[in-house]
Design a protein around this motif. Structure first.
Motif, short mmCIF file in Angstrom:
data_model
loop_
_atom_site.label_atom_id
_atom_site.label_comp_id
_atom_site.label_asym_id
_atom_site.label_seq_id
_atom_site.Cartn_x
_atom_site.Cartn_y
_atom_site.Cartn_z
N GLU A 36 42.77 35.23 53.54
CA GLU A 36 43.57 35.45 52.35
C GLU A 36 44.64 34.38 52.20
OE1 GLU A 36 45.06 39.38 52.66
OE2 GLU A 36 43.14 40.29 52.15
N ARG A 41 45.22 33.81 47.92
CA ARG A 41 45.17 35.03 47.14
C ARG A 41 46.57 35.53 46.77
NH1 ARG A 41 39.96 36.71 47.15
NH2 ARG A 41 38.71 36.06 48.90
N THR A 83 33.35 32.37 44.67
CA THR A 83 34.35 33.40 44.41
C THR A 83 33.88 34.25 43.24
OG1 THR A 83 36.13 31.94 45.13
CG2 THR A 83 36.76 33.83 43.79
N ARG A 97 30.89 41.06 36.55
CA ARG A 97 31.16 40.38 37.83
C ARG A 97 30.51 39.01 37.74
NH1 ARG A 97 32.70 43.57 42.22
NH2 ARG A 97 31.61 42.16 43.63
N ARG A 133 40.29 39.04 37.34
CA ARG A 133 40.72 39.49 38.65
C ARG A 133 39.66 39.08 39.66
NH1 ARG A 133 44.71 40.60 36.14
NH2 ARG A 133 45.75 42.57 35.95
N ARG A 134 40.06 38.84 40.91
CA ARG A 134 39.09 38.60 41.96
C ARG A 134 38.45 39.94 42.33
NH1 ARG A 134 43.25 35.68 43.33
NH2 ARG A 134 43.03 33.44 43.33
N ALA A 135 37.17 39.91 42.66
CA ALA A 135 36.49 41.13 43.05
C ALA A 135 37.16 41.69 44.31
CB ALA A 135 35.02 40.85 43.33
N GLY A 136 37.46 42.96 44.30
CA GLY A 136 38.15 43.60 45.42
C GLY A 136 39.64 43.63 45.24
N TYR A 137 40.19 42.90 44.25
CA TYR A 137 41.63 42.87 44.00
C TYR A 137 41.97 43.35 42.61
CZ TYR A 137 42.23 40.21 48.24
OH TYR A 137 42.24 39.83 49.54
N GLU A 138 41.03 44.04 41.94
CA GLU A 138 41.31 44.51 40.61
C GLU A 138 42.03 45.79 40.71
OE1 GLU A 138 37.13 45.76 41.62
OE2 GLU A 138 37.96 43.81 41.51
#
Length: 138
Positions: A36, A41, A83, A97, A133-138
């Motif tokens: 990270e 990130r 990414t 996605r 948004r990054r996947a997993g951080y939405e």
């Protein structure tokens, strides 16, 4: 006669460098893992209400592979290839996605370039307003 210069020995230089490296790595960071921190990130905020565009030219992408317009992909200026972004079209609420597989957009004020296949799935024709948004951080 040669002039004498005082120099720090290699051992002292290595010790100073090691102390500096230890001081920099032991400082508190908000990221949980090394990955990270490395991917930035924490440093890069997500994009809210930004403009995205569509591209479809048959060409080679920045990775050196043939660009396939009908596949789902996008282009970003700085993010690492692979990414995955979760992109929401603000006009109709559709989400997709989308992996980063190219570099761009090179027009000021745009955050992403969609491939034609991704643009069809999200309902974007030409230009659209998106949230990224990054996947997993939405």
């Amino acid at each position: 006669m040669a002039e004498y210069r005082h120099r720090i020995g290699r051992g002292a230089f290595r010790l100073q460098f090691a102390a500096l490296a230890l001081a920099l790595t032991s400082s508190h960071a908000c990221a949980d893992t090394f990955q990270e921190k490395w991917m930035g990130r924490i440093a890069r905020p997500p994009a809210d209400d930004q403009e995205a565009s569509v591209y479809w030219e048959d060409k080679w992408d920045a990775r050196g592979k043939r660009f396939k317009a009908n596949e789902v992909s996008c282009a970003h200026r700085t993010e690492a290839f692979g990414t995955i972004f979760v992109v929401t079209n603000l006009e109709n609420g559709k989400k997709i996605r989308c992996p980063v597989q190219d570099r761009g957009p090179f027009t000021r004020g745009r955050v992403l370039d969609f491939s034609l296949g991704a643009a069809r799935q999200i309902g974007c024709d030409g230009l659209c307003r998106v949230t990224v948004r990054r996947a997993g951080y939405e």
